[in-house]
Design a protein around this motif. Structure first.
Motif, PDB file in Angstrom:
ATOM      1  N   LEU A 194       0.798  -1.165  -0.083  1.00  0.00           N
ATOM      2  CA  LEU A 194       0.142   0.015   0.102  1.00  0.00           C
ATOM      3  C   LEU A 194       0.927   1.184   0.076  1.00  0.00           C
ATOM      4  CD1 LEU A 194      -2.531  -1.187   2.820  1.00  0.00           C
ATOM      5  CD2 LEU A 194      -2.829  -1.311   0.373  1.00  0.00           C
ATOM      6  N   VAL A 195       0.396   2.385  -0.759  1.00  0.00           N
ATOM      7  CA  VAL A 195       1.293   3.426  -0.902  1.00  0.00           C
ATOM      8  C   VAL A 195       0.701   4.620  -0.088  1.00  0.00           C
ATOM      9  CG1 VAL A 195       0.131   4.351  -2.681  1.00  0.00           C
ATOM     10  CG2 VAL A 195       2.488   4.815  -2.343  1.00  0.00           C
ATOM     11  N   GLY A 196       1.610   5.497   0.588  1.00  0.00           N
ATOM     12  CA  GLY A 196       0.937   6.442   1.850  1.00  0.00           C
ATOM     13  C   GLY A 196       0.657   7.749   0.714  1.00  0.00           C
ATOM     14  N   PRO A 197       1.420   8.412  -0.107  1.00  0.00           N
ATOM     15  CA  PRO A 197       1.242   9.614  -0.632  1.00  0.00           C
ATOM     16  C   PRO A 197      -0.136   9.426  -1.779  1.00  0.00           C
ATOM     17  CG  PRO A 197       3.799   9.183  -0.660  1.00  0.00           C
ATOM     18  CD  PRO A 197       2.930   8.070  -0.188  1.00  0.00           C
ATOM     19  N   GLU A 198      -0.777  10.176  -1.524  1.00  0.00           N
ATOM     20  CA  GLU A 198      -2.221  10.080  -2.300  1.00  0.00           C
ATOM     21  C   GLU A 198      -1.731  10.416  -3.767  1.00  0.00           C
ATOM     22  OE1 GLU A 198      -4.805  13.498  -1.169  1.00  0.00           O
ATOM     23  OE2 GLU A 198      -3.730  12.308   0.564  1.00  0.00           O
ATOM     24  N   GLU A 199      -0.926  11.061  -4.114  1.00  0.00           N
ATOM     25  CA  GLU A 199      -0.511  11.661  -5.540  1.00  0.00           C
ATOM     26  C   GLU A 199      -0.066  10.634  -6.152  1.00  0.00           C
ATOM     27  OE1 GLU A 199       0.476  15.188  -2.439  1.00  0.00           O
ATOM     28  OE2 GLU A 199       0.588  13.150  -2.507  1.00  0.00           O
ATOM     29  N   MET A 200       0.700   9.481  -5.576  1.00  0.00           N
ATOM     30  CA  MET A 200       0.929   8.264  -6.296  1.00  0.00           C
ATOM     31  C   MET A 200       0.239   7.219  -6.122  1.00  0.00           C
ATOM     32  SD  MET A 200       4.876   8.357  -4.291  1.00  0.00           S
ATOM     33  CE  MET A 200       5.508   6.769  -5.377  1.00  0.00           C
ATOM     34  N   MET A 201      -1.142   7.107  -5.752  1.00  0.00           N
ATOM     35  CA  MET A 201      -1.878   5.879  -5.564  1.00  0.00           C
ATOM     36  C   MET A 201      -2.139   5.260  -6.733  1.00  0.00           C
ATOM     37  SD  MET A 201      -4.931   4.617  -5.495  1.00  0.00           S
ATOM     38  CE  MET A 201      -6.142   6.118  -5.388  1.00  0.00           C
ATOM     39  N   ALA A 202      -2.837   6.062  -7.633  1.00  0.00           N
ATOM     40  CA  ALA A 202      -2.961   5.562  -8.985  1.00  0.00           C
ATOM     41  C   ALA A 202      -2.100   4.891  -9.659  1.00  0.00           C
ATOM     42  CB  ALA A 202      -3.940   6.600  -9.841  1.00  0.00           C
ATOM     43  N   ALA A 203      -0.942   5.630  -9.656  1.00  0.00           N
ATOM     44  CA  ALA A 203       0.065   4.924 -10.493  1.00  0.00           C
ATOM     45  C   ALA A 203       0.723   3.863  -9.822  1.00  0.00           C
ATOM     46  CB  ALA A 203       1.422   5.992 -10.709  1.00  0.00           C
ATOM     47  N   SER A 204       0.827   3.803  -8.482  1.00  0.00           N
ATOM     48  CA  SER A 204       1.249   2.488  -7.761  1.00  0.00           C
ATOM     49  C   SER A 204       0.340   1.223  -8.177  1.00  0.00           C
ATOM     50  CB  SER A 204       1.303   2.713  -6.233  1.00  0.00           C
ATOM     51  OG  SER A 204       0.078   2.869  -5.716  1.00  0.00           O
ATOM     52  N   VAL A 205      -0.905   1.670  -8.182  1.00  0.00           N
ATOM     53  CA  VAL A 205      -1.862   0.439  -8.636  1.00  0.00           C
ATOM     54  C   VAL A 205      -1.647   0.097  -9.918  1.00  0.00           C
ATOM     55  CG1 VAL A 205      -4.277   0.022  -8.900  1.00  0.00           C
ATOM     56  CG2 VAL A 205      -3.529   1.111  -7.031  1.00  0.00           C
ATOM     57  N   LEU A 206      -1.560   0.966 -10.969  1.00  0.00           N
ATOM     58  CA  LEU A 206      -1.281   0.473 -12.269  1.00  0.00           C
ATOM     59  C   LEU A 206      -0.046  -0.321 -12.275  1.00  0.00           C
ATOM     60  CD1 LEU A 206      -2.078   4.012 -13.784  1.00  0.00           C
ATOM     61  CD2 LEU A 206      -3.348   1.623 -14.441  1.00  0.00           C
ATOM     62  N   ALA A 230     -10.666   2.919 -10.950  1.00  0.00           N
ATOM     63  CA  ALA A 230     -10.361   3.157 -12.400  1.00  0.00           C
ATOM     64  C   ALA A 230      -8.830   2.716 -12.704  1.00  0.00           C
ATOM     65  CB  ALA A 230     -10.300   4.854 -12.669  1.00  0.00           C
ATOM     66  N   ALA A 231      -7.757   2.820 -11.615  1.00  0.00           N
ATOM     67  CA  ALA A 231      -6.728   2.277 -11.935  1.00  0.00           C
ATOM     68  C   ALA A 231      -6.727   0.869 -12.074  1.00  0.00           C
ATOM     69  CB  ALA A 231      -5.534   2.802 -10.753  1.00  0.00           C
ATOM     70  N   LYS A 232      -7.330   0.224 -11.037  1.00  0.00           N
ATOM     71  CA  LYS A 232      -7.472  -1.497 -11.033  1.00  0.00           C
ATOM     72  C   LYS A 232      -8.050  -1.707 -12.511  1.00  0.00           C
ATOM     73  CE  LYS A 232      -8.793  -5.317  -8.298  1.00  0.00           C
ATOM     74  NZ  LYS A 232      -9.800  -5.483  -7.087  1.00  0.00           N
ATOM     75  N   ASP A 233      -9.090  -0.964 -12.766  1.00  0.00           N
ATOM     76  CA  ASP A 233      -9.636  -1.629 -14.426  1.00  0.00           C
ATOM     77  C   ASP A 233      -8.916  -0.942 -15.569  1.00  0.00           C
ATOM     78  OD1 ASP A 233     -11.663  -2.638 -12.807  1.00  0.00           O
ATOM     79  OD2 ASP A 233     -13.007  -0.776 -12.874  1.00  0.00           O
ATOM     80  N   ARG A 234      -7.743  -0.423 -15.188  1.00  0.00           N
ATOM     81  CA  ARG A 234      -7.098   0.130 -16.539  1.00  0.00           C
ATOM     82  C   ARG A 234      -7.852   1.147 -17.382  1.00  0.00           C
ATOM     83  NH1 ARG A 234      -3.829  -1.985 -13.323  1.00  0.00           N
ATOM     84  NH2 ARG A 234      -2.119  -3.378 -14.177  1.00  0.00           N
ATOM     85  N   ASP A 235      -8.657   1.953 -16.648  1.00  0.00           N
ATOM     86  CA  ASP A 235      -9.565   2.922 -17.399  1.00  0.00           C
ATOM     87  C   ASP A 235      -8.559   4.265 -17.325  1.00  0.00           C
ATOM     88  OD1 ASP A 235     -11.298   4.821 -18.103  1.00  0.00           O
ATOM     89  OD2 ASP A 235     -12.903   4.108 -16.946  1.00  0.00           O
ATOM     90  N   MET A 236      -7.764   4.381 -18.380  1.00  0.00           N
ATOM     91  CA  MET A 236      -6.864   5.484 -18.242  1.00  0.00           C
ATOM     92  C   MET A 236      -7.516   6.836 -18.421  1.00  0.00           C
ATOM     93  SD  MET A 236      -4.015   4.101 -17.352  1.00  0.00           S
ATOM     94  CE  MET A 236      -3.393   5.669 -17.405  1.00  0.00           C
ATOM     95  N   GLU A 237      -8.820   7.015 -19.257  1.00  0.00           N
ATOM     96  CA  GLU A 237      -9.305   8.140 -19.269  1.00  0.00           C
ATOM     97  C   GLU A 237      -9.890   8.634 -18.114  1.00  0.00           C
ATOM     98  OE1 GLU A 237     -12.923  10.106 -21.682  1.00  0.00           O
ATOM     99  OE2 GLU A 237     -12.400   8.364 -22.027  1.00  0.00           O
TER     100      GLU A 237
END
Length: 322
Positions: A194-206, A230-237
């Motif tokens: 799990l990542v702490g900084p929320e700015e990195m969360m989506a990138a870390s899940v991807l 959205a990151a888990k589903d790879r919905d980049m838009e």
């Protein structure tokens, strides 16, 4: 109390809940109730109390135990409750973990002791001894900016084999470190990253991470839940659309003034402006003065996230606009 189990790896959005306070030694009980209800309505996958965002090192042990009990009482097993037990004393960490177990919490989280800088061999021994003694599963917490100690990849890999160590929360903001951990543990489907900084969360899940301990979810839990999905589903838009909202929050709410605690001051003022709880910040830090609280409240109202996700909160506190 019979302990529940949760599906491993723990994944999703597990907000580090703020600690609602009315004063130095007084919890804001209605505020805790509001916060728990607000987070659950937002669809979070767990709740983490007594983390850095929860002012874990600044409030008394009595308040910590009261907060754990009240939170577990409110959650009623609907999502896992994780409890921070970081301390410079092993016995105090174990004692708090015992209180967490008695209250019905599901796991505990510990960063390295934060006074003496420990070497990596000492860290491994420390966490093994702690995990052996704990009544609940342990998540490692890598927070080098506050503890002066980085838990190395080698030590995490060794500790990941311990039966009572379930995952790592990484708040180093070091993407290379986190992605290296994802790669090294790619065949370990039971160990959470799990990542702490929320700015990195989506990138870390991807990249293969399991989610985030996102402070902004205290304000708009639905935003971070949707961004995670959205990151888990790879919905980049969708990721790009929601990531912009998350970055706007970071730029406008967490950076007022030059305080080392600007993030916490801003977050508590923002949550208070949403009418969820009092914004009191425990000493040695202090809450923003009224003019800066009003500035934060105005910024909250201008956020795209407020437009799309603000309905889950109460009305903006009118006192901030007098």
């Amino acid at each position: 109390m019979t302990q529940r189990t949760f599906i491993r790896p723990l994944q999703g959005i597990i907000p580090p809940m703020i600690t609602p306070l009315l004063g130095e030694n007084e919890l804001d009980i209605p505020g805790i109730e509001n916060m728990v209800s607000h987070l659950l309505r937002g669809g979070v996958h767990g709740i983490f109390v007594l983390g850095t965002t929860g002012e874990c090192t600044n409030i008394s042990y009595g308040l910590r135990r009261d907060l754990i009990r009240k939170t577990c009482e409110m959650v009623q097993g609907r999502v896992p409750v994780l409890v921070g037990i970081t301390d410079t004393s092993v016995e105090e960490s174990i004692s708090l973990a015992q209180a967490a177990q008695a209250a019905g919490a599901d796991a505990v989280v510990a960063a390295p002791p934060y006074y003496f800088g420990l070497g990596q061999p000492e860290l491994e021994v420390y966490f093994r001894r702690l995990a052996d003694a704990l009544p609940l599963p342990l998540f490692l917490y890598n927070m080098p900016s506050h503890t002066k100690t980085m838990i190395s990849q080698e030590v995490v890999m060794k500790l990941s084999e311990h039966d009572n160590i379930y995952g790592l929360k990484d708040s180093s903001a070091n993407a290379v470190y986190f992605n290296s951990m994802v790669y090294a543990l790619r065949n370990r489907s039971d160990f959470s990253l799990l990542v702490g900084p929320e700015e990195m969360m989506a990138a870390s899940v991807l990249m293969g991470g399991h989610g985030g301990v996102s402070g902004g979810a205290n304000m708009f839990p639905g935003l971070y839940v949707d961004l995670y999905q959205a990151a888990k589903d790879r919905d980049m838009e969708k990721v790009l659309e929601l990531q912009e909202m998350a970055m706007e929050i970071s730029a406008n709410i967490y950076n007022l003034g030059t305080y080392g605690s600007s993030y916490l001051k801003g977050l508590k003022a923002a949550v208070s402006s949403l009418g969820l709880c009092d914004g009191y910040v425990a000493s040695p830090m202090e809450s923003f003065p009224d003019d800066q609280k009003r500035m934060i409240a105005q910024k909250v109202r201008s956020l795209k996230a407020f437009k799309f996700y603000g309905a889950g909160a109460k009305n903006i506190n009118p006192e901030y606009f007098k």
